[in-house]
Design a protein around this motif. Structure first.
Motif, PDB file in Angstrom:
ATOM      1  N   SER A  27      31.176 -27.585   4.487  1.00  0.00           N
ATOM      2  CA  SER A  27      31.910 -28.259   3.609  1.00  0.00           C
ATOM      3  C   SER A  27      31.199 -28.270   2.194  1.00  0.00           C
ATOM      4  CB  SER A  27      31.899 -29.816   4.216  1.00  0.00           C
ATOM      5  OG  SER A  27      32.648 -29.876   5.464  1.00  0.00           O
ATOM      6  N   GLU A  28      29.974 -28.419   2.198  1.00  0.00           N
ATOM      7  CA  GLU A  28      29.218 -28.306   1.029  1.00  0.00           C
ATOM      8  C   GLU A  28      29.466 -26.887   0.295  1.00  0.00           C
ATOM      9  OE1 GLU A  28      27.599 -30.474  -0.858  1.00  0.00           O
ATOM     10  OE2 GLU A  28      27.898 -32.187   0.860  1.00  0.00           O
ATOM     11  N   ALA A  29      29.494 -25.906   1.083  1.00  0.00           N
ATOM     12  CA  ALA A  29      29.913 -24.249   0.317  1.00  0.00           C
ATOM     13  C   ALA A  29      31.136 -24.309  -0.151  1.00  0.00           C
ATOM     14  CB  ALA A  29      29.619 -23.819   1.651  1.00  0.00           C
ATOM     15  N   VAL A  30      32.140 -25.096   0.468  1.00  0.00           N
ATOM     16  CA  VAL A  30      33.549 -24.945   0.329  1.00  0.00           C
ATOM     17  C   VAL A  30      33.783 -25.736  -1.115  1.00  0.00           C
ATOM     18  CG1 VAL A  30      35.955 -25.975   0.578  1.00  0.00           C
ATOM     19  CG2 VAL A  30      34.731 -24.694   2.454  1.00  0.00           C
ATOM     20  N   LEU A  31      33.194 -26.873  -1.203  1.00  0.00           N
ATOM     21  CA  LEU A  31      33.194 -27.626  -2.469  1.00  0.00           C
ATOM     22  C   LEU A  31      32.660 -27.084  -3.646  1.00  0.00           C
ATOM     23  CD1 LEU A  31      34.819 -29.809  -1.068  1.00  0.00           C
ATOM     24  CD2 LEU A  31      33.546 -31.556  -2.177  1.00  0.00           C
ATOM     25  N   SER A  32      31.439 -26.486  -3.432  1.00  0.00           N
ATOM     26  CA  SER A  32      30.723 -26.063  -4.454  1.00  0.00           C
ATOM     27  C   SER A  32      31.055 -24.725  -5.057  1.00  0.00           C
ATOM     28  CB  SER A  32      29.270 -25.453  -3.857  1.00  0.00           C
ATOM     29  OG  SER A  32      28.535 -26.697  -3.375  1.00  0.00           O
ATOM     30  N   ALA A  33      31.903 -24.063  -4.271  1.00  0.00           N
ATOM     31  CA  ALA A  33      32.637 -22.643  -4.634  1.00  0.00           C
ATOM     32  C   ALA A  33      34.075 -22.930  -5.207  1.00  0.00           C
ATOM     33  CB  ALA A  33      32.780 -21.788  -3.566  1.00  0.00           C
ATOM     34  N   GLY A  34      34.492 -24.224  -5.409  1.00  0.00           N
ATOM     35  CA  GLY A  34      35.683 -24.452  -6.017  1.00  0.00           C
ATOM     36  C   GLY A  34      36.874 -24.687  -5.051  1.00  0.00           C
ATOM     37  N   GLY A  35      36.469 -24.975  -3.845  1.00  0.00           N
ATOM     38  CA  GLY A  35      37.741 -25.055  -2.833  1.00  0.00           C
ATOM     39  C   GLY A  35      38.069 -26.488  -2.405  1.00  0.00           C
ATOM     40  N   THR A  36      39.180 -26.684  -1.883  1.00  0.00           N
ATOM     41  CA  THR A  36      39.595 -28.166  -1.495  1.00  0.00           C
ATOM     42  C   THR A  36      38.787 -28.244   0.017  1.00  0.00           C
ATOM     43  OG1 THR A  36      41.311 -29.615  -0.716  1.00  0.00           O
ATOM     44  CG2 THR A  36      41.832 -27.310  -0.569  1.00  0.00           C
ATOM     45  N   ILE A  37      38.527 -29.715   0.470  1.00  0.00           N
ATOM     46  CA  ILE A  37      38.113 -29.788   1.386  1.00  0.00           C
ATOM     47  C   ILE A  37      39.008 -29.505   2.809  1.00  0.00           C
ATOM     48  CG2 ILE A  37      38.405 -32.192   1.618  1.00  0.00           C
ATOM     49  CD1 ILE A  37      35.345 -30.461   2.717  1.00  0.00           C
ATOM     50  N   THR A  38      40.347 -29.462   2.510  1.00  0.00           N
ATOM     51  CA  THR A  38      41.234 -29.299   3.544  1.00  0.00           C
ATOM     52  C   THR A  38      42.574 -28.749   2.935  1.00  0.00           C
ATOM     53  OG1 THR A  38      42.646 -29.927   5.258  1.00  0.00           O
ATOM     54  CG2 THR A  38      41.757 -31.638   3.789  1.00  0.00           C
ATOM     55  N   HIS A  39      43.178 -27.652   3.551  1.00  0.00           N
ATOM     56  CA  HIS A  39      44.399 -27.184   2.960  1.00  0.00           C
ATOM     57  C   HIS A  39      45.672 -27.727   3.810  1.00  0.00           C
ATOM     58  CE1 HIS A  39      47.959 -24.327   3.281  1.00  0.00           C
ATOM     59  NE2 HIS A  39      47.644 -24.405   1.972  1.00  0.00           N
ATOM     60  N   HIS A  40      45.132 -27.861   5.184  1.00  0.00           N
ATOM     61  CA  HIS A  40      46.292 -28.600   6.065  1.00  0.00           C
ATOM     62  C   HIS A  40      45.730 -29.369   7.157  1.00  0.00           C
ATOM     63  CE1 HIS A  40      45.959 -24.339   7.450  1.00  0.00           C
ATOM     64  NE2 HIS A  40      45.830 -25.046   8.742  1.00  0.00           N
ATOM     65  N   HIS A  41      44.573 -29.433   7.406  1.00  0.00           N
ATOM     66  CA  HIS A  41      44.024 -30.137   8.533  1.00  0.00           C
ATOM     67  C   HIS A  41      43.757 -31.635   8.423  1.00  0.00           C
ATOM     68  CE1 HIS A  41      41.831 -26.794  10.916  1.00  0.00           C
ATOM     69  NE2 HIS A  41      43.481 -26.472  10.995  1.00  0.00           N
ATOM     70  N   ALA A  42      43.903 -32.046   6.971  1.00  0.00           N
ATOM     71  CA  ALA A  42      44.047 -33.632   6.783  1.00  0.00           C
ATOM     72  C   ALA A  42      42.528 -33.901   6.410  1.00  0.00           C
ATOM     73  CB  ALA A  42      44.770 -34.473   7.544  1.00  0.00           C
ATOM     74  N   VAL A  43      42.432 -35.341   6.153  1.00  0.00           N
ATOM     75  CA  VAL A  43      40.955 -35.874   5.789  1.00  0.00           C
ATOM     76  C   VAL A  43      40.484 -36.563   6.897  1.00  0.00           C
ATOM     77  CG1 VAL A  43      39.816 -37.581   4.156  1.00  0.00           C
ATOM     78  CG2 VAL A  43      41.862 -36.221   3.515  1.00  0.00           C
TER      79      VAL A  43
END
Length: 546
Positions: free
Chosen positions: A490-506
């Motif tokens: 999750s840290e890698a995703v956010l650091s690289a400019g991605g959203t934490i989820t595209h369709h799995h929800a929060v």
């Protein structure tokens, strides 16, 4: 997940005779067993370079029921007739089907079971249940198909009495408007039931998430689910005409319009609300005529990034194929399709016209980007089935994957997925960073590991990468290992400019990263909406915010 047949048992069992697993994904009869589980163990051992794991005995419902603790409260008298307090009902509403849920279910740990399950028959029953629970400080978790992979339906075990509000009885298509091509549908209907009720009208919603068989319309709306279409109409958002919720403060119902500029959209706030603002009871959705023409092709690329650039060309072409999914070599291998390179599936469908022109142009673009299509395109008329095509193998593996994840848990394998979305300019760096970070975490925490990636949806401005990870788990330490790896990913995703989820929800799983992703003024506005609609804070506490 590895692409083998899901069932090691008799294929003749019918759905009517089958039973939902109390701990694993889907039907008990379709879980790999016996020789199928042994074959899966051998396949995973080869992928991880490890000794073959020993299958563990599967849990029994009797053992799980024996371990259920007493409920802390009984249902309020005003709704007692609608409620089920049996241990089996409670444990079946304890979890979704995320990796941690499967691990706890396999261990017969149902500490998160609600105190009772309420099964409303009408909207009036829903309102009565909310009133009764608010008066008695009982938390309420709206429950559809129970397929959440982010802790979105885990309402019990948090030091507060809890009710699972199961919408299964609200499962009808109430009205069809063939002129506008829309239908009013209750939120508790499962995917197959929804399609079966639309079929006599020659219509379809065409929203087929991986959880289609066991998830509901209300769940799709509450989580902003991604579906069948890989371009254009990718999310349930695109199908929504209006939404109706029952909240502790009263009914919330938007009006039907094809579009409106009248201020902020009530429907946009309902979409993705994950049960914290109200209970979704029905929605008007845009439907389609059942497709009569189909075209599909399988295109091979030397590597994943070359394939991704080709997918971008398709996404930005204005052709809008129904399918444009790209698998990296590891993902293709696990799913039993393709060879050594990346594989892209492209498909078109229409109720109106043949598709040769669209497919021909798509194949031209893919060839220009470095792809090869040895078998050419396949064109099918209404009712014809795909046979022997790579895309058909992938489709079967796609819907079998959740069963295989459950089987892998029984083998002591950490098996999970996570997804994101980013703009095209950030994609290659994100893919490299996330892949290396997760691979390093798997080796450091588990001693070995495997990471693969596919693109599930593509937009003109960016893709939705979907990662699969496998690793040997340490008995008794599975949840701690998973938590550390999930945090690193999750840290890698956010650091690289991605959203934490595209369709799995929060849900509860993604909360720390969602809190950082959303603007703080919006978070304050959302909290204010929560206070206005749910003043006693009974609805799904811990999801989206505290």
């Amino acid at each position: 997940m590895p692409g083998r047949r899901a069932s090691g048992r008799a294929a003749s069992a019918t759905v009517d005779a089958m039973r939902r697993s109390f701990w694993a994904w889907g039907w008990e009869e379709l879980l790999p067993a016996g020789a199928a589980r042994q074959a899966l163990a051998a396949q995973v051992a080869g992928a991880l370079g490890q000794a073959m794991p020993e299958p563990k005995p599967l849990p029994t419902l009797g053992r799980a029921i024996a371990g259920i603790s007493r409920a802390s409260v009984a249902p309020p008298q005003s709704i007692a007739a609608l409620c089920d307090t049996s241990p089996e009902a409670r444990l079946r509403h304890a979890y979704g089907r995320a990796y941690p849920d499967l691990v706890r279910g396999f261990a017969c740990d149902f500490a998160a079971a609600p105190d009772f399950v309420c099964l409303p028959r009408t909207e009036e029953d829903v309102a009565r249940a909310l009133d009764a629970c608010a008066a008695n400080d009982i938390a309420v978790t709206p429950y559809g198909g129970g397929t959440s992979v982010v802790g979105g339906v885990e309402g019990g075990g948090r030091g507060r009495p809890a009710c699972a509000l199961d919408l299964a009885r609200l499962s009808s298509v109430l009205e069809v408007d063939p002129v506008s091509r829309a239908a009013r549908i209750q939120a508790g209907v499962l995917g197959p039931g929804l399609e079966a009720q639309l079929q006599p009208h020659g219509l379809t919603l065409r929203h087929f998430p991986q959880s289609f068989e066991f998830s509901t319309l209300g769940g799709w709306v509450a989580t902003r689910a991604g579906g069948h279409f890989a371009t254009l109409y990718t999310r349930i958002d695109d199908a929504i005409e209006s939404v109706r919720l029952i909240t502790p403060a009263g009914a919330w119902a938007s009006r039907r319009f094809p579009a409106s500029g009248a201020g902020p959209s009530a429907d946009r706030l309902a979409l993705g609300s994950e049960g914290v603002l109200g209970v979704i009871t029905e929605a008007w959705v845009r439907v389609h005529p059942s497709p009569r023409h189909r075209a599909s092709a399988t295109v091979f690329f030397p590597d994943f990034l070359t394939g991704a650039r080709a997918a971008r060309a398709i996404a930005q072409s204005g052709l809008y194929p129904s399918n444009c999914r790209l698998l990296d070599p590891g993902e293709a291998l696990l799913n039993g399709v393709g060879g050594e390179g990346a594989v892209l599936f492209v498909a078109f469908e229409s109720a109106d016209h043949p598709l040769q022109a669209w497919m021909s142009r798509a194949l031209e673009l893919l060839a220009e980007a470095g792809g090869t299509c040895p078998r050419g395109a396949v064109y099918r008329a209404h009712g014809e089935k795909t046979r022997g095509e790579e895309s058909a193998k992938w489709r079967d593996a796609f819907f079998a994957a959740p069963y295989l994840q459950s089987a892998l848990v029984s083998l002591g394998i950490l098996a999970d997925t996570f997804e994101t979305a980013c703009t095209w300019d950030k994609f290659e760096a994100l893919h490299a960073s996330v892949s290396s970070t997760v691979a390093d975490a798997l080796r450091r925490i588990c001693g070995a590991g495997f990471v693969s990636c596919r693109l599930t949806h593509v937009y003109p401005d960016g893709p939705a990468p979907y990662f699969t990870m496998l690793a040997p788990a340490r008995a008794g330490g599975e949840l701690a290992q998973w938590g550390e790896i999930k945090a690193a990913a999750s840290e890698a995703v956010l650091s690289a400019g991605g959203t934490i989820t595209h369709h799995h929800a929060v849900g509860r799983t993604h909360r720390p990263w969602y809190d950082r992703e959303r603007p703080e003024p919006f978070a304050a506005a959302l909290r204010a909406a929560k206070r206005a609609l749910d003043p006693t804070g009974i609805l799904n506490p811990g999801v989206l915010f505290d």
